[in-house]
Design a protein around this motif. Structure first.
Motif, mmCIF file in Angstrom:
data_model
loop_
_atom_site.group_PDB
_atom_site.id
_atom_site.type_symbol
_atom_site.label_atom_id
_atom_site.label_comp_id
_atom_site.label_asym_id
_atom_site.label_seq_id
_atom_site.Cartn_x
_atom_site.Cartn_y
_atom_site.Cartn_z
ATOM 1 N N HIS A 158 -8.499 30.167 -12.193
ATOM 2 C CA HIS A 158 -7.758 30.088 -13.409
ATOM 3 C C HIS A 158 -7.158 31.379 -13.806
ATOM 4 O O HIS A 158 -5.836 31.440 -14.564
ATOM 5 N N CYS B 178 -5.899 24.030 -8.039
ATOM 6 C CA CYS B 178 -5.893 24.132 -9.512
ATOM 7 C C CYS B 178 -5.270 25.127 -10.185
ATOM 8 O O CYS B 178 -3.813 25.310 -9.758
ATOM 9 N N CYS B 179 -5.409 25.533 -11.294
ATOM 10 C CA CYS B 179 -4.618 26.325 -12.011
ATOM 11 C C CYS B 179 -4.286 27.719 -11.756
ATOM 12 O O CYS B 179 -3.183 28.063 -11.905
ATOM 13 N N PHE C 76 -7.744 19.482 -8.446
ATOM 14 C CA PHE C 76 -9.064 19.736 -8.683
ATOM 15 C C PHE C 76 -9.957 18.870 -7.626
ATOM 16 O O PHE C 76 -10.704 19.641 -6.751
ATOM 17 N N CYS D 149 -13.807 25.390 -13.013
ATOM 18 C CA CYS D 149 -13.269 24.174 -12.224
ATOM 19 C C CYS D 149 -13.642 24.205 -10.746
ATOM 20 O O CYS D 149 -13.188 23.842 -9.915
ATOM 21 N N GLY E 54 -3.997 17.841 -17.927
ATOM 22 C CA GLY E 54 -5.269 17.442 -17.557
ATOM 23 C C GLY E 54 -5.644 17.275 -16.009
ATOM 24 O O GLY E 54 -4.720 17.478 -15.005
ATOM 25 N N CYS E 55 -6.791 17.200 -15.871
ATOM 26 C CA CYS E 55 -7.856 17.042 -14.838
ATOM 27 C C CYS E 55 -7.605 15.752 -13.708
ATOM 28 O O CYS E 55 -6.930 14.847 -13.989
ATOM 29 N N GLY F 264 -1.374 21.826 -15.521
ATOM 30 C CA GLY F 264 -2.599 21.576 -14.741
ATOM 31 C C GLY F 264 -2.733 20.740 -13.595
ATOM 32 O O GLY F 264 -1.598 20.739 -12.879
ATOM 33 N N CYS F 265 -3.756 19.920 -13.441
ATOM 34 C CA CYS F 265 -3.737 19.075 -12.136
ATOM 35 C C CYS F 265 -3.047 17.781 -12.320
ATOM 36 O O CYS F 265 -2.689 17.243 -11.247
ATOM 37 N N CYS G 32 -3.390 25.075 -17.257
ATOM 38 C CA CYS G 32 -3.921 24.533 -18.679
ATOM 39 C C CYS G 32 -3.770 25.298 -19.870
ATOM 40 O O CYS G 32 -3.394 25.171 -20.974
ATOM 41 N N MET H 50 -11.567 15.193 -16.960
ATOM 42 C CA MET H 50 -13.165 15.290 -16.859
ATOM 43 C C MET H 50 -13.589 16.693 -17.581
ATOM 44 O O MET H 50 -14.945 16.531 -17.948
ATOM 45 N N SER H 51 -12.799 17.604 -17.977
ATOM 46 C CA SER H 51 -13.285 18.801 -18.253
ATOM 47 C C SER H 51 -13.393 18.885 -19.987
ATOM 48 O O SER H 51 -12.887 18.371 -20.557
ATOM 49 N N LYS I 294 -12.750 21.535 -21.340
ATOM 50 C CA LYS I 294 -11.361 21.973 -21.816
ATOM 51 C C LYS I 294 -10.507 20.990 -22.129
ATOM 52 O O LYS I 294 -9.493 21.239 -23.313
HETATM 53 O O1 BF8 Z 1 -7.725 23.964 -16.477
HETATM 54 S S1 BF8 Z 1 -6.579 20.312 -15.227
HETATM 55 S S2 BF8 Z 1 -9.627 20.156 -13.561
HETATM 56 S S3 BF8 Z 1 -7.745 23.006 -13.046
HETATM 57 S S4 BF8 Z 1 -9.642 21.676 -16.451
HETATM 58 FE FE1 BF8 Z 1 -9.537 22.033 -14.158
HETATM 59 FE FE2 BF8 Z 1 -8.627 19.993 -15.406
HETATM 60 FE FE3 BF8 Z 1 -7.352 20.948 -13.231
HETATM 61 FE FE4 BF8 Z 1 -7.144 23.894 -14.783
HETATM 62 NI NI1 BF8 Z 1 -7.443 22.148 -16.459
#
Ligand code: BF8
Length: 637
Positions: free
Chosen positions: A260, A295-296, A313, A334, A445-446, A475-476, A518, A554-555, A557
């Protein structure tokens, strides 16, 4: 291959999963299967491990224990569990923000020679926002600005400076509710404090504290990360790139950056072009050095340099399974613990770079901002030396790669829509007011192996743009849609409704705008504030015909992002799994119904992308109605 289709809609992913199966390499999908059935108490949020009188659990059928040893009921237990997740998510984004602010401070002190102020305009604007006289020498301004930014973390009283970016009405509401964030660290600590045994036993109050903590991320830590990265790494501009595992190159040294924080990967971009290292790579029989991201971190280097994205991810293990990755360099967040095991099945060297994120027995090359370029070169050199260990027989790079356009920010959206000489949000507001555009959606998001990978993101986004909703992504989720060809201007003709198509054609943008990683969800908050400032769409963020969604999250975050969206007045759907709160009816009702009356927005849980689209469109239409806007120009059912 058929059961692979239920795992992912992405052909490259399906191919790599097949290879993994043939070679008996376990991936997250296999590990999920091994976990089934997953713990029902955990899913409902009614398992408490807060103190050692437990673990306690509440019987969801109402027959067994209804309180834990301390007397906490399902409402308290589920709210505390959720609150802890909000705190963790906020701490992750915000600690990232702190680290980049620290790099800025080292730059000001002359200790981070490899960095400079590349986003000069933003630097000045930000310094002024923090009340700093920009006529002083640049080094002085950097010092003062980084000090003030770092103080935002330790601030004990008052309000975070960035909260002033929100519309006045929103700021007043936050004040009235007592959820204006004071200091970033303070809000995280206070929230965690309230969740320990015997402190806050009122689920509504726990959520109030959680909302304030989440706001300290969205309008605090994440915003600091975004703004400072734009200052020291440069503000992104629309840029073309490529996405999916096909971006790995057979005859090149492949270095994958994952995580990240972009401060080191930025240097890796530079090092991958270093003539001395390219020459070394060629001397080892490679055609050159190929850098790609996951990822990010991938989104960050894509946004600023057009560096290819190998995947999102769930593709991190699959990138290694291609057999073509010499080094996977990881920083924080992640990063699956399983990478270590998968890497040992190949020649791939996993290299950790953050003192906060290590694996036992894995090579660690510590990132130091003071010698950033040197560290990046060392890592790339490692990859080059590892090229000869690659087993060519085991290399299998899927062909799939797709074009995309990324690099949109609150500033570039502003310029593109308004024209270079008339930088204004007016055309965007007018498009919504006139009904050419139905509204806006943030889809973020993820990905999560519990869902068919990428399907929820793409099905939802296609449906939204078909109904003239301009989609903003990070993000993802952005990577998922990019892989399906939605992030190019040409996608408008194929997938978008007529109104959105007209706008995309007029200004040459895709119907789906990639705003970055993200932490860059903070760009969406500021863009939304600009929309209100521009006028004609109400006087609070909750008035905008807009909705948010994390379809495959899933996170932790993602939960925090959801909370700061909702606390900012944006209706937000969580797909796939609901939060682990369903064991408390009171808390579930509070989050999905009553919050609307408190902050002007609420959560929705929904596990069908078409239904998500329907709900978001209905919400957008309701907001249009409330604003008494004209009906959408090209109305669809
Ligand atoms: O911060 S989208 S799996 S990589 S938590 Fe992780 Fe989710 Fe992907 Fe980036 Ni965001």
């Amino acid at each position: 291959m058929d059961d692979m289709k239920t795992k992912s809609i992405d052909i490259a992913t399906q191919e790599m999963l097949k290879k993994a199966r043939e070679e008996n390499i376990k991936t997250s999908w296999d590990r999920l299967e091994a976990q089934l059935p997953q713990c029902g108490f955990g899913q409902l949020g009614v398992c408490c491990t807060v103190c050692s009188m437990g673990p306690c659990r509440i019987d969801p059928f109402g027959e067994g224990a209804q309180v834990g040893v301390c007397g906490a009921n399902a409402d308290t237990i589920a709210a505390r569990n959720l609150a802890r997740k909000i705190a963790v998510g906020a701490s992750a984004h915000s600690d990232h923000g702190r680290d980049v602010a620290h790099t800025l401070s080292l730059l000001g002190e002359g200790h981070a020679h490899d960095y400079e102020i590349l986003g000069l305009q933003k630097f000045k604007v930000l310094a002024q926002e923090f009340g700093i006289d920009t006529n002083k020498p640049k080094e002085q301004v950097i010092k003062e600005l980084s000090k003030k930014l770092l103080e935002e973390f330790g601030r004990q009283e008052g309000e975070l400076v960035f909260t002033k970016r929100a519309p006045k009405k929103r700021q007043s509401l936050w004040k009235k509710l007592g959820i204006t964030p004071r200091g970033i660290d303070r809000e995280v600590v206070e929230l965690l404090h309230t969740t320990t045994m015997g402190v806050d036993n009122d689920y509504k109050n726990l959520i109030t504290t959680g909302l304030r903590c989440a706001l300290s991320d969205g309008w605090g830590g994440s915003m600091v990360a975004t703004e400072v990265q734009d200052i020291i790494l440069g503000s992104p501009q629309p840029i073309r790139g490529k996405v999916n595992l096909g971006v790995l190159k057979e005859n090149y040294v492949n270095i994958v950056v994952h995580g990240h924080e972009p401060v080191l990967s930025e240097m890796a971009v530079k090092a991958s072009l270093d003539p001395e290292l390219v020459k070394l790579a060629k001397s080892k029989g490679a055609e050159g050095i190929n850098l790609a991201g996951i990822c990010c971190t991938a989104n960050e280097v894509l946004m600023r340099h057009g560096i290819a994205v190998a995947g999102n991810f769930l593709q991190q293990e699959l990138a290694i399974i291609t057999g073509a990755v010499e080094v996977m360099m990881v920083d924080v967040q992640c990063i699956m613990p399983a990478l270590q095991e998968v890497a040992t099945c190949f020649h791939t060297k996993l290299i950790t770079t953050s003192p906060k994120a290590r694996f036992p027995g894995v090579i660690h090359i510590a990132f130091e901002p003071q010698r950033a370029y040197e560290v990046a070169k060392e890592i790339i050199r490692f990859g080059i030396e590892n090229f000869s260990n690659r087993n060519k027989e085991r290399v299998n790079i899927p062909k799939q790669e797709m074009d995309l356009v990324a690099g949109f920010t609150k500033e570039t959206v502003f310029q593109i829509l308004g024209g270079r000489y008339r930088a204004t949000y007016r055309p965007l507001n007018e498009a919504i007011i006139s009904g050419r555009l139905r509204g806006l959606a943030g889809v973020v998001g993820c990905c999560n192996p519990k869902q068919t990978h990428d399907y929820f993101h793409t099905a939802l986004v296609k449906e939204l743009i078909k109904h003239d909703v301009l989609v903003l992504q990070t993000g993802c989720s952005a990577i998922a849609c990019a892989k399906q060809g939605l992030l190019v201007p040409e996608a408008a003709k194929v997938y978008a409704g007529k109104g959105l198509q007209e706008i995309c054609e007029a200004v040459g943008i895709p119907p789906v705008l990639h705003l970055g990683s993200c932490v860059d969800n903070s760009r969406i908050l500021t863009a939304a504030s600009y929309i209100i400032e521009e006028g004609g769409l109400g006087d609070d963020l909750s008035d905008i015909p807009a909705a948010g969604c994390a379809p495959e999250w899933m996170s932790e975050k993602a939960i925090t992002i959801g909370f700061y969206f909702v606390a900012s007045g944006i209706y937000t759907i969580f797909g796939a799994n609901p939060f682990a709160v369903l064991g408390s009816k009171n808390l579930t009702d509070y989050l999905t119904k009553d919050l609307e009356g408190v902050v002007g927005a609420r959560f929705e849980f929904c596990d069908d992308p078409m239904q998500m689209a329907k709900l978001m469109i209905a919400h957008i239409d309701r907001k249009r109605n409330d604003l008494k806007l004209k009906p959408v120009m090209y109305s669809q059912e």
